[in-house]
Design a protein around this motif. Structure first.
Motif, PDB file in Angstrom:
ATOM      1  N   THR A 127     -30.854  28.772  40.324  1.00 48.21           N
ATOM      2  CA  THR A 127     -30.544  28.184  38.961  1.00 48.21           C
ATOM      3  C   THR A 127     -32.227  29.114  38.558  1.00 48.21           C
ATOM      4  OG1 THR A 127     -31.138  26.151  40.556  1.00 48.21           O
ATOM      5  CG2 THR A 127     -32.256  26.392  38.574  1.00 48.21           C
ATOM      6  N   VAL A 128     -32.625  29.077  37.125  1.00 50.93           N
ATOM      7  CA  VAL A 128     -32.511  30.159  36.462  1.00 50.93           C
ATOM      8  C   VAL A 128     -33.678  29.272  34.626  1.00 50.93           C
ATOM      9  CG1 VAL A 128     -33.381  32.069  34.909  1.00 50.93           C
ATOM     10  CG2 VAL A 128     -31.983  32.104  36.405  1.00 50.93           C
ATOM     11  N   LEU A 129     -34.515  29.278  34.972  1.00 52.47           N
ATOM     12  CA  LEU A 129     -35.800  28.102  33.522  1.00 52.47           C
ATOM     13  C   LEU A 129     -35.970  29.523  32.787  1.00 52.47           C
ATOM     14  CD1 LEU A 129     -35.816  26.553  35.978  1.00 52.47           C
ATOM     15  CD2 LEU A 129     -37.941  25.762  35.234  1.00 52.47           C
ATOM     16  N   SER A 130     -34.967  28.819  31.440  1.00 50.78           N
ATOM     17  CA  SER A 130     -36.051  30.452  30.157  1.00 50.78           C
ATOM     18  C   SER A 130     -34.694  31.395  29.890  1.00 50.78           C
ATOM     19  CB  SER A 130     -37.394  30.656  30.087  1.00 50.78           C
ATOM     20  OG  SER A 130     -37.723  31.127  29.343  1.00 50.78           O
ATOM     21  N   ARG A 131     -35.296  32.324  31.114  1.00 53.39           N
ATOM     22  CA  ARG A 131     -34.677  33.491  30.959  1.00 53.39           C
ATOM     23  C   ARG A 131     -33.751  33.944  30.754  1.00 53.39           C
ATOM     24  NH1 ARG A 131     -36.853  36.006  28.391  1.00 53.39           N
ATOM     25  NH2 ARG A 131     -38.607  36.455  28.967  1.00 53.39           N
ATOM     26  N   PRO A 132     -32.397  34.009  29.375  1.00 56.41           N
ATOM     27  CA  PRO A 132     -30.719  34.196  29.504  1.00 56.41           C
ATOM     28  C   PRO A 132     -30.273  35.783  30.715  1.00 56.41           C
ATOM     29  CG  PRO A 132     -32.189  35.217  27.491  1.00 56.41           C
ATOM     30  CD  PRO A 132     -32.821  34.419  28.364  1.00 56.41           C
ATOM     31  N   HIS A 133     -29.431  35.567  30.490  1.00 55.37           N
ATOM     32  CA  HIS A 133     -28.561  36.775  31.195  1.00 55.37           C
ATOM     33  C   HIS A 133     -29.203  37.700  30.613  1.00 55.37           C
ATOM     34  CE1 HIS A 133     -25.312  38.726  33.022  1.00 55.37           C
ATOM     35  NE2 HIS A 133     -25.333  38.092  33.648  1.00 55.37           N
ATOM     36  N   PRO A 134     -29.335  38.720  31.152  1.00 51.88           N
ATOM     37  CA  PRO A 134     -29.627  39.421  30.309  1.00 51.88           C
ATOM     38  C   PRO A 134     -28.748  40.296  29.489  1.00 51.88           C
ATOM     39  CG  PRO A 134     -29.993  40.381  32.526  1.00 51.88           C
ATOM     40  CD  PRO A 134     -29.341  39.135  32.499  1.00 51.88           C
ATOM     41  N   ASN A 135     -27.476  39.962  29.753  1.00 55.59           N
ATOM     42  CA  ASN A 135     -25.767  40.451  28.607  1.00 55.59           C
ATOM     43  C   ASN A 135     -26.318  39.558  27.564  1.00 55.59           C
ATOM     44  OD1 ASN A 135     -25.496  41.808  31.186  1.00 55.59           O
ATOM     45  ND2 ASN A 135     -23.110  41.443  31.089  1.00 55.59           N
ATOM     46  N   ALA A 136     -26.190  38.526  27.381  1.00 55.12           N
ATOM     47  CA  ALA A 136     -26.957  37.611  26.210  1.00 55.12           C
ATOM     48  C   ALA A 136     -27.934  37.695  26.072  1.00 55.12           C
ATOM     49  CB  ALA A 136     -26.677  35.955  27.013  1.00 55.12           C
ATOM     50  N   PHE A 137     -28.872  38.043  26.119  1.00 59.88           N
ATOM     51  CA  PHE A 137     -30.365  38.802  25.355  1.00 59.88           C
ATOM     52  C   PHE A 137     -29.710  40.115  24.725  1.00 59.88           C
ATOM     53  CE2 PHE A 137     -33.426  41.494  25.257  1.00 59.88           C
ATOM     54  CZ  PHE A 137     -34.984  40.064  24.682  1.00 59.88           C
ATOM     55  N   ASN A 138     -29.123  41.171  25.993  1.00 57.98           N
ATOM     56  CA  ASN A 138     -28.959  42.417  24.648  1.00 57.98           C
ATOM     57  C   ASN A 138     -27.484  42.084  23.567  1.00 57.98           C
ATOM     58  OD1 ASN A 138     -30.153  43.123  26.818  1.00 57.98           O
ATOM     59  ND2 ASN A 138     -28.623  44.165  27.140  1.00 57.98           N
ATOM     60  N   ARG A 139     -27.126  40.762  23.620  1.00 58.37           N
ATOM     61  CA  ARG A 139     -25.746  40.435  22.793  1.00 58.37           C
ATOM     62  C   ARG A 139     -26.864  39.886  21.372  1.00 58.37           C
ATOM     63  NH1 ARG A 139     -21.345  37.072  23.689  1.00 58.37           N
ATOM     64  NH2 ARG A 139     -22.642  35.464  24.014  1.00 58.37           N
ATOM     65  N   ALA A 140     -27.888  39.518  21.886  1.00 61.58           N
ATOM     66  CA  ALA A 140     -28.885  38.147  21.027  1.00 61.58           C
ATOM     67  C   ALA A 140     -29.567  39.217  20.011  1.00 61.58           C
ATOM     68  CB  ALA A 140     -28.829  37.362  21.588  1.00 61.58           C
ATOM     69  N   LEU A 141     -30.316  40.360  20.921  1.00 59.13           N
ATOM     70  CA  LEU A 141     -31.235  40.717  20.680  1.00 59.13           C
ATOM     71  C   LEU A 141     -31.134  41.818  19.129  1.00 59.13           C
ATOM     72  CD1 LEU A 141     -34.157  41.229  20.832  1.00 59.13           C
ATOM     73  CD2 LEU A 141     -33.174  43.545  21.871  1.00 59.13           C
ATOM     74  N   PRO A 142     -29.727  42.239  18.546  1.00 61.87           N
ATOM     75  CA  PRO A 142     -29.828  43.123  17.628  1.00 61.87           C
ATOM     76  C   PRO A 142     -29.247  42.465  16.111  1.00 61.87           C
ATOM     77  CG  PRO A 142     -28.221  43.695  18.925  1.00 61.87           C
ATOM     78  CD  PRO A 142     -28.982  42.655  20.022  1.00 61.87           C
ATOM     79  N   MET A 143     -28.429  41.306  16.805  1.00 62.34           N
ATOM     80  CA  MET A 143     -28.675  40.466  15.108  1.00 62.34           C
ATOM     81  C   MET A 143     -28.889  40.594  14.026  1.00 62.34           C
ATOM     82  SD  MET A 143     -26.788  37.134  17.640  1.00 62.34           S
ATOM     83  CE  MET A 143     -25.478  37.076  18.735  1.00 62.34           C
ATOM     84  N   LEU A 144     -28.679  40.158  12.567  1.00 63.21           N
ATOM     85  CA  LEU A 144     -29.163  40.101  12.314  1.00 63.21           C
ATOM     86  C   LEU A 144     -29.862  39.142  10.973  1.00 63.21           C
ATOM     87  CD1 LEU A 144     -25.554  41.617   9.531  1.00 63.21           C
ATOM     88  CD2 LEU A 144     -27.626  43.102  11.150  1.00 63.21           C
ATOM     89  N   ASP A 145     -29.784  38.147  12.302  1.00 62.48           N
ATOM     90  CA  ASP A 145     -30.722  36.622  11.458  1.00 62.48           C
ATOM     91  C   ASP A 145     -31.877  37.587  12.502  1.00 62.48           C
ATOM     92  OD1 ASP A 145     -30.776  36.703  14.340  1.00 62.48           O
ATOM     93  OD2 ASP A 145     -29.564  34.125  13.887  1.00 62.48           O
TER      94      ASP A 145
END
Length: 286
Positions: A127-145
């Motif tokens: 069970t994880v609260l708040s923190r996304p899977h690291p790969n999902a975080f890494n993918r979202a971090l450089p998004m252009l928005d």
């Protein structure tokens, strides 16, 4: 009744922990994040014990005075050490040869993802609260928005050498205001700052960030039944990273977005978190 215990894993590492539930019952190990402590799980400890589990919530490396190696050596706080601590705590509690349930919030979520990646066979559920899977975080971090980069800007600030001094200034005003704005009760804030509101503990806690750097290490797909809880008012985790976590779990998976709930869901909406956790654990017994 919740008890304060001291769990030794080596002669030089003894962790303060809140423990509730019968000895020998299926264990749930609960890992806190920043800027909190073992106290963030108080509502879950009681609910889990009432449901027949042995719930163990340690104040982790650096937060516990008896488990605070020198933060000037960042390698003492590398995530590998934090994962090893969690496994050793489980063993010290009598579950070294038994599967157990794992839950993590914020940084504790990061540790939980890494532990599930490496020790899937030891876990009945995650069970994880708040923190996304690291790969999902890494993918979202450089998004252009720039949404996730903006939400994560405090991570870079925590790498600065004077970060601890700033966070503790004026009776930890910055931390108090952040926690209060996110719905953490005043009584809980006082408990967390009783653990973290001193220079030694704060510097150790910030060394977690300094040991990791700004980017999370990619992991493989998670093969443990997973419940991921995210509040849609979480100022640190955006929707792209949260919803994207589904792409990196190769096991039964449930994603719950809590409307109007912020980063500290376990304390802001404890009853709702308990309502989600308990059926998840029951569905995947040890």
């Amino acid at each position: 009744m919740t008890e304060l215990q001291h769990i030794a894993i080596t002669p030089h590492l003894t962790f303060d922990a809140l423990v509730e539930g019968d000895v020998g019952a299926p264990m749930v190990l609960l890992l806190h994040g920043f800027a909190e402590s073992m106290h963030c799980w108080r509502a879950q400890l009681e609910a889990l014990a009432d449901a027949g589990y042995r719930a163990v919530a340690p104040s982790q490396r650096g937060y516990s005075p008896g488990a605070r190696p020198d933060p000037r050596d960042a390698s003492n706080y590398h995530i590998d050490r934090l994962v090893e601590d969690a496994m050793a705590i489980a063993a010290s509690c009598g579950y070294g040869e038994r599967r157990f349930h794992l839950a993590g919030h914020d940084w504790g979520g990061s540790i939980a993802w890494a532990l599930a990646d490496r020790f899937a066979e030891r876990l009945a559920s995650l069970t994880v609260l708040s923190r996304p899977h690291p790969n999902a975080f890494n993918r979202a971090l450089p998004m252009l928005d720039g949404d996730q980069a903006y939400r994560s800007r405090h991570h870079t600030a925590f790498l600065e050498p004077d970060a601890g001094e700033k966070l503790l200034a004026d009776d930890a005003k910055q931390l108090r205001e952040r926690l209060a704005a996110a719905g953490v009760p005043e009584s809980a804030i006082a408990q967390h700052l009783a653990v973290l509101g001193n220079r030694d503990a704060m510097e150790a806690a910030l060394t977690w960030y300094r040991a990791r750097g700004a980017i999370r290490t990619p992991l493989g797909p998670i093969r443990v039944p997973t419940l991921y809880i995210w509040g849609d008012a979480d100022e640190t985790v955006g929707r792209m990273a949260a919803e994207g976590t589904a792409d990196f779990v190769a096991a039964p998976y449930r994603f719950e977005a809590l409307a109007g709930v912020g980063h500290f869901a376990g304390e802001q909406a404890p009853d709702r978190v308990n309502e989600l956790m308990l059926p998840h654990l029951a569905a995947f017994p040890v």
